[in-house]
Design a protein around this motif. Structure first.
Motif, PDB file in Angstrom:
ATOM      1  N   GLU A 267     -18.672   9.453  55.916  1.00  0.00           N
ATOM      2  CA  GLU A 267     -19.517   8.209  55.976  1.00  0.00           C
ATOM      3  C   GLU A 267     -20.739   8.032  56.611  1.00  0.00           C
ATOM      4  N   LEU A 268     -22.091   8.100  56.181  1.00  0.00           N
ATOM      5  CA  LEU A 268     -23.165   7.962  57.008  1.00  0.00           C
ATOM      6  C   LEU A 268     -23.054   6.622  57.906  1.00  0.00           C
ATOM      7  N   LEU A 269     -23.309   6.729  59.241  1.00  0.00           N
ATOM      8  CA  LEU A 269     -23.441   5.431  60.058  1.00  0.00           C
ATOM      9  C   LEU A 269     -24.749   4.999  60.355  1.00  0.00           C
ATOM     10  N   SER A 270     -25.567   6.229  60.758  1.00  0.00           N
ATOM     11  CA  SER A 270     -26.929   6.106  61.219  1.00  0.00           C
ATOM     12  C   SER A 270     -27.737   7.382  61.060  1.00  0.00           C
ATOM     13  N   ALA A 271     -29.022   7.207  60.806  1.00  0.00           N
ATOM     14  CA  ALA A 271     -29.800   8.469  60.568  1.00  0.00           C
ATOM     15  C   ALA A 271     -31.260   8.225  61.156  1.00  0.00           C
ATOM     16  N   ASN A 272     -31.778   8.426  62.244  1.00  0.00           N
ATOM     17  CA  ASN A 272     -33.160   7.821  62.830  1.00  0.00           C
ATOM     18  C   ASN A 272     -33.858   9.033  63.133  1.00  0.00           C
ATOM     19  N   PRO A 273     -35.269   9.036  63.058  1.00  0.00           N
ATOM     20  CA  PRO A 273     -35.946  10.285  63.385  1.00  0.00           C
ATOM     21  C   PRO A 273     -36.010  10.258  64.954  1.00  0.00           C
ATOM     22  N   PHE A 274     -35.922  11.579  65.544  1.00  0.00           N
ATOM     23  CA  PHE A 274     -35.722  11.739  67.006  1.00  0.00           C
ATOM     24  C   PHE A 274     -36.910  12.606  67.202  1.00  0.00           C
ATOM     25  N   SER A 275     -37.888  13.033  66.520  1.00  0.00           N
ATOM     26  CA  SER A 275     -39.082  13.579  66.625  1.00  0.00           C
ATOM     27  C   SER A 275     -40.071  13.300  65.539  1.00  0.00           C
ATOM     28  N   THR A 276     -41.298  13.841  65.416  1.00  0.00           N
ATOM     29  CA  THR A 276     -42.329  13.366  64.512  1.00  0.00           C
ATOM     30  C   THR A 276     -41.842  13.925  63.154  1.00  0.00           C
ATOM     31  N   VAL A 277     -41.814  12.970  62.283  1.00  0.00           N
ATOM     32  CA  VAL A 277     -41.412  13.356  60.752  1.00  0.00           C
ATOM     33  C   VAL A 277     -42.333  12.751  59.798  1.00  0.00           C
ATOM     34  N   THR A 278     -42.936  13.757  58.943  1.00  0.00           N
ATOM     35  CA  THR A 278     -43.848  13.270  57.970  1.00  0.00           C
ATOM     36  C   THR A 278     -43.467  13.370  56.525  1.00  0.00           C
ATOM     37  N   TRP A 279     -42.461  14.243  56.512  1.00  0.00           N
ATOM     38  CA  TRP A 279     -42.038  14.573  55.083  1.00  0.00           C
ATOM     39  C   TRP A 279     -41.303  13.346  54.445  1.00  0.00           C
ATOM     40  N   ALA A 280     -40.559  12.656  55.162  1.00  0.00           N
ATOM     41  CA  ALA A 280     -39.576  11.499  54.775  1.00  0.00           C
ATOM     42  C   ALA A 280     -39.951  10.327  55.599  1.00  0.00           C
ATOM     43  N   SER A 281     -39.879   9.084  55.259  1.00  0.00           N
ATOM     44  CA  SER A 281     -40.069   7.897  55.793  1.00  0.00           C
ATOM     45  C   SER A 281     -38.857   7.350  56.317  1.00  0.00           C
ATOM     46  N   HIS A 282     -37.490   7.522  55.847  1.00  0.00           N
ATOM     47  CA  HIS A 282     -36.494   7.260  56.589  1.00  0.00           C
ATOM     48  C   HIS A 282     -35.208   7.702  55.650  1.00  0.00           C
ATOM     49  N   VAL A 283     -33.991   7.624  56.131  1.00  0.00           N
ATOM     50  CA  VAL A 283     -32.760   7.902  55.180  1.00  0.00           C
ATOM     51  C   VAL A 283     -32.539   6.595  54.886  1.00  0.00           C
ATOM     52  N   ASP A 284     -32.176   6.469  53.735  1.00  0.00           N
ATOM     53  CA  ASP A 284     -31.412   5.320  53.131  1.00  0.00           C
ATOM     54  C   ASP A 284     -30.005   5.350  53.456  1.00  0.00           C
ATOM     55  N   LEU A 285     -29.511   4.179  54.164  1.00  0.00           N
ATOM     56  CA  LEU A 285     -28.233   4.434  54.467  1.00  0.00           C
ATOM     57  C   LEU A 285     -27.095   3.943  53.387  1.00  0.00           C
ATOM     58  N   GLU A 286     -27.710   3.426  52.396  1.00  0.00           N
ATOM     59  CA  GLU A 286     -26.918   3.059  51.128  1.00  0.00           C
ATOM     60  C   GLU A 286     -26.420   4.270  50.368  1.00  0.00           C
ATOM     61  N   THR A 287     -27.563   5.233  50.258  1.00  0.00           N
ATOM     62  CA  THR A 287     -27.434   6.155  49.097  1.00  0.00           C
ATOM     63  C   THR A 287     -27.209   7.414  50.243  1.00  0.00           C
ATOM     64  N   GLY A 288     -27.379   7.552  51.391  1.00  0.00           N
ATOM     65  CA  GLY A 288     -27.168   8.544  52.596  1.00  0.00           C
ATOM     66  C   GLY A 288     -28.440   9.559  52.318  1.00  0.00           C
ATOM     67  N   ARG A 289     -29.548   9.389  51.289  1.00  0.00           N
ATOM     68  CA  ARG A 289     -30.577  10.254  51.161  1.00  0.00           C
ATOM     69  C   ARG A 289     -31.686   9.872  51.936  1.00  0.00           C
ATOM     70  N   PRO A 290     -32.668  10.923  52.268  1.00  0.00           N
ATOM     71  CA  PRO A 290     -33.951  10.813  52.990  1.00  0.00           C
ATOM     72  C   PRO A 290     -34.935  10.120  51.707  1.00  0.00           C
ATOM     73  N   VAL A 291     -35.750   9.464  52.188  1.00  0.00           N
ATOM     74  CA  VAL A 291     -36.960   8.769  51.282  1.00  0.00           C
ATOM     75  C   VAL A 291     -38.099   9.716  51.564  1.00  0.00           C
ATOM     76  N   GLU A 292     -38.347  10.465  50.687  1.00  0.00           N
ATOM     77  CA  GLU A 292     -39.620  11.543  50.817  1.00  0.00           C
ATOM     78  C   GLU A 292     -40.648  10.676  50.681  1.00  0.00           C
ATOM     79  N   THR A 293     -41.967  11.059  51.340  1.00  0.00           N
ATOM     80  CA  THR A 293     -43.351  10.443  51.342  1.00  0.00           C
ATOM     81  C   THR A 293     -44.084  11.139  50.492  1.00  0.00           C
TER      82      THR A 293
END
Length: 738
Positions: free
Chosen positions: A395-421
């Motif tokens: 189960e995914l508990l958290s996923a936060n950017p630890f560096s500069t990320v442009t390819w995705a805005s965030h990770v959806d905790l419901e689906t566990g999938r990154p949301v690509e920009t």
């Protein structure tokens, strides 16, 4: 190009970083371009003191077994497993060296490794003896108190195999179990060695042949030794294999991606994977998914956690044009350690398009989240998000950017999938993307300190340039190159993008102290270059890390205050360890720059460019009192070349050829960061033999294999003309500067 050459330090810095991966393609083995390259040292060629010696304290390795590693905290003076303990936290309870007395820390001993390539291994220390690996899978045993080499095993890998290494001829370590040392060679063989003298007990070939390689450290548990492999850039199919530690017989194998759909599936987990590969012929380019580094064993649940790699080709439009997640690329797999059957998986980058591997270090911990103690597995993979998962369920508990990320805005905790920009898409354009294929974090080990609750991550900001293969865009076809890179990336577009930039953005490296509960950085140290060394945390409130520019630093674990530094003169990418001998605490690290840094290194900050890259194993203790021998500065001048007579078309042809076949080892813009020869500095004799070297393979024993299968005489002459152009430009710059 001329404008770019005027600002060559800035240009090479980003050109190297923006090179999509910053990986090695073909290589000389150290040395200078003027002299070609020295061969790899053998025991016979090394000084007498480096040869086999009596090993008075190796008996302790006999007692390393499951219970001893489980109870590693009861003997903190040893370092029994890759991450010290099975959870791979790289935290030591030793506290003799503290933030208060670290000013008294100085050199205890140093020993030459007789190498000039990247050194990435984490040493194993058992009862005063240190076991570790060097380039190519060479293994050595060293007296942990004095640095005296006790024995050396050379698997004698054919030098031409170096061509198949995406990222140098490195090796990340050995494993010790019941009196044996387990090590893997670069050409895919797994060895069981007698810990007393390094003699071979058994040997097994783990791969079908080139372009597979092994650079990772084996893991050992339950009388099984497990190893993966590399080669995803070249077109291989990833798998993990477990062998019986006593006999070398195969116990189980898990394929990470499906093979030819016309053939039977090897195991049931692939049934779920097949529908996620759509419309392509991925099996003709291997599919990828290689498990080339991270593996963690949990004895309580008998689970082996494995991180898998990128697709082959990188580009999903070619690999799987009908879409799909392409399981089990870029995933964390939880396997039954006895059978190899899968318990659960989590995919960090579905349908990976950027070489965002999930092979970065995995770490187990028990931390309190929302008032509840959770058994978690943590990872900071290439894609820039720090993942915390329940290791029992996935189960995914958290996923936060630890560096500069442009390819995705965030990770959806419901689906566990990154949301690509959409900023990472490059089907119809050349895209600048963060992170690059070097990753926001690469293989360099991170550490966890249970006292601070922080994870210490070697981090970086490097932008990547991506453009889809022109042949695919034009014809919908992709020509597979046998035994060479098959990324699906258009190198011509890459070169054009570099040439078009008036000024290329600077790269940065960091050590970040990351709070896995809050999902934020507590503190960070900034470095002038990326791709710095692995990390060690200790109960002395200390965090140790080496850097690309040749320093070894210590920080307060809680505040990030730098409290100690030592200039090593050699870049460090390996992770340190700490141990005790006769009641004294030591901190030891391998110094030898390389790996992905060969092309991603910055010539301005590279210690290898200034001093060469003489490998050293170095240990410090309180009151050590020693001093490192001073290395000689290298000659950075560029010799005279004749006037350029080649046409613009020929030079352009050579520029593309260099970017396709040479840059991956010898550096962007023909500027080497110092590990492999700088081709601008070839003397007249080497220039005269250029075709014999590149196509004839006269230096194949030294690692410079023939490229006659891909390059014609005309191609090689054009590449030489491009190198000549770059040499003339930079020699003129040097003359103006001087």
């Amino acid at each position: 190009m001329a404008d770019l050459a005027k600002n060559w330090p800035v240009a090479v810095n980003a050109a190297a970083g923006l090179v999509l991966a910053g990986f090695i393609g073909w290589q000389f083995i150290g040395g200078s371009s003027e002299e070609g390259a020295p061969a790899r040292p053998t025991v016979a060629e090394a000084p007498a003191e480096a040869g086999p010696q009596e090993a008075p304290r190796v008996e302790g390795a006999i007692g390393v077994d499951l219970e001893r590693i489980i109870n590693a905290d009861s003997e903190p003076g040893n370092w029994l497993a890759h991450g010290r303990t099975f959870d791979e936290q790289r935290f030591s309870p030793l506290d003799q060296i503290t933030a208060d007395n670290i000013g008294e820390l100085s050199l205890a001993w140093s020993t030459d490794t007789y190498t000039t390539r990247g050194l990435e291994a984490t040493p194993i220390v058992v009862d005063g003896v240190m076991y570790l690996s060097l380039n190519w899978g060479i293994a050595i045993a060293v007296d942990a108190k004095t640095g005296e080499e006790l024995w050396r095993f050379d698997p004698e890998v054919p030098g031409e195999w170096g061509r198949y290494g995406c990222c140098d001829v490195v090796n990340r370590g050995v494993a010790v179990w019941k009196g044996r040392v387990y090590t893997a060679s670069f050409d895919g063989r797994l060895f069981a060695l007698d810990a007393k003298d390094g003699s071979v007990v058994w040997e097994v070939n783990t791969i079908p042949g080139p372009p597979y390689t092994i650079t990772g450290a084996p893991r050992v548990f339950n009388d099984k030794v497990v190893i993966g492999n590399g080669g995803g850039e070249y077109g291989v199919r990833g798998y993990i294999t477990a062998y019986d530690t006593e006999t070398g017989e195969e116990a189980w194998r898990f394929y990470t991606v499906p093979g030819d759909p016309s053939l039977p599936l090897e195991h049931p987990e692939l049934e779920a994977a097949v529908p996620t590969w759509k419309g392509g012929e991925w099996w003709k380019v291997g599919g990828g998914g290689t498990a080339w580094d991270s593996m963690v064993f949990e004895p309580e649940t008998n689970t082996l956690y494995v991180g898998t790699g990128n697709g082959s080709p990188w580009t999903r439009a070619i690999r799987s044009p009908g879409g799909g997640d392409n399981l089990y690329l870029s995933s964390i797999l939880a396997l039954n350690a006895d059978s190899g059957r899968m318990k659960w998986y989590y995919q960090t980058t579905p349908g990976d398009n950027w070489d965002y591997t999930a092979t970065q270090p995995l770490m187990l911990a028990d931390i309190e989240i929302d008032g509840k103690l959770r058994n978690v597995i943590m990872q900071a993979p290439k894609n820039g998000f720090f993942y915390v998962l329940d290791r029992n369920t996935g189960e995914l508990l958290s996923a936060n950017p630890f560096s500069t990320v442009t390819w995705a805005s965030h990770v959806d905790l419901e689906t566990g999938r990154p949301v690509e920009t959409g900023e990472g898409e490059f089907n119809d354009r050349t895209a600048f993307v963060l992170p690059s294929a070097n990753g926001a974090h690469n293989w360099h080990p991170m550490a966890f300190h249970p006292g601070t609750g922080l994870v210490y991550i070697p981090t970086q900001d490097i932008a990547g340039i991506y453009s889809l293969s022109e042949q695919w865009k034009r014809d919908g076809e992709y020509e597979v190159k046998e035994n060479w890179w098959n990324t699906g990336i258009d190198w011509t577009a890459y070169v054009d993008a570099i040439n078009a930039l008036p000024e290329i953005p600077m790269e940065k490296g960091y050590l970040k102290a990351w709070d896995p509960v809050k999902g934020e950085a507590r503190w960070q140290a900034e470095y002038p270059a990326p791709l710095n060394g692995g990390v060690l945390a200790t109960a002395g409130n200390l965090v140790f890390q080496g850097t690309a520019d040749g320093y070894f630093h210590a920080y307060k674990a809680d505040t990030g205050e730098r409290v100690w530094s030592q200039y090593i003169q050699t870049g460090i990418v390996a992770a340190p360890v700490t141990y005790t001998v006769d009641g004294e605490q030591y901190v030891a690290v391998l110094a030898g720059w390389g790996g992905v840094n060969i092309v991603s290194g910055d010539a301005r900050t590279s210690a290898a460019a200034r001093y060469g890259n003489e490998g050293r194993l170095i240990a410090f203790k309180i009151g050590g009192g020693g001093e490192l021998p001073q290395l000689a500065l290298r000659d950075q001048s560029i010799p005279e070349w004749p006037a350029l007579t080649a046409s613009e078309e020929e030079v352009r042809h050579g520029e593309i050829g260099y970017a396709t076949y040479c840059m991956l080892c010898h550096g962007a813009l023909a500027i080497s960061p110092g590990v492999t020869p700088d081709l601008r500095r070839m003397n007249e004799n080497v220039r005269a033999m250029f075709d014999e070297i590149v196509r004839g393979g006269i230096l194949s024993d030294n690692g410079m294999a023939s490229f006659a299968d891909h390059l014609s005489e005309e191609d090689v002459q054009a590449i030489k003309s491009y190198i000549q152009k770059r040499a003339l430009e930079d020699r003129a710059r040097q003359e103006v500067t001087n």
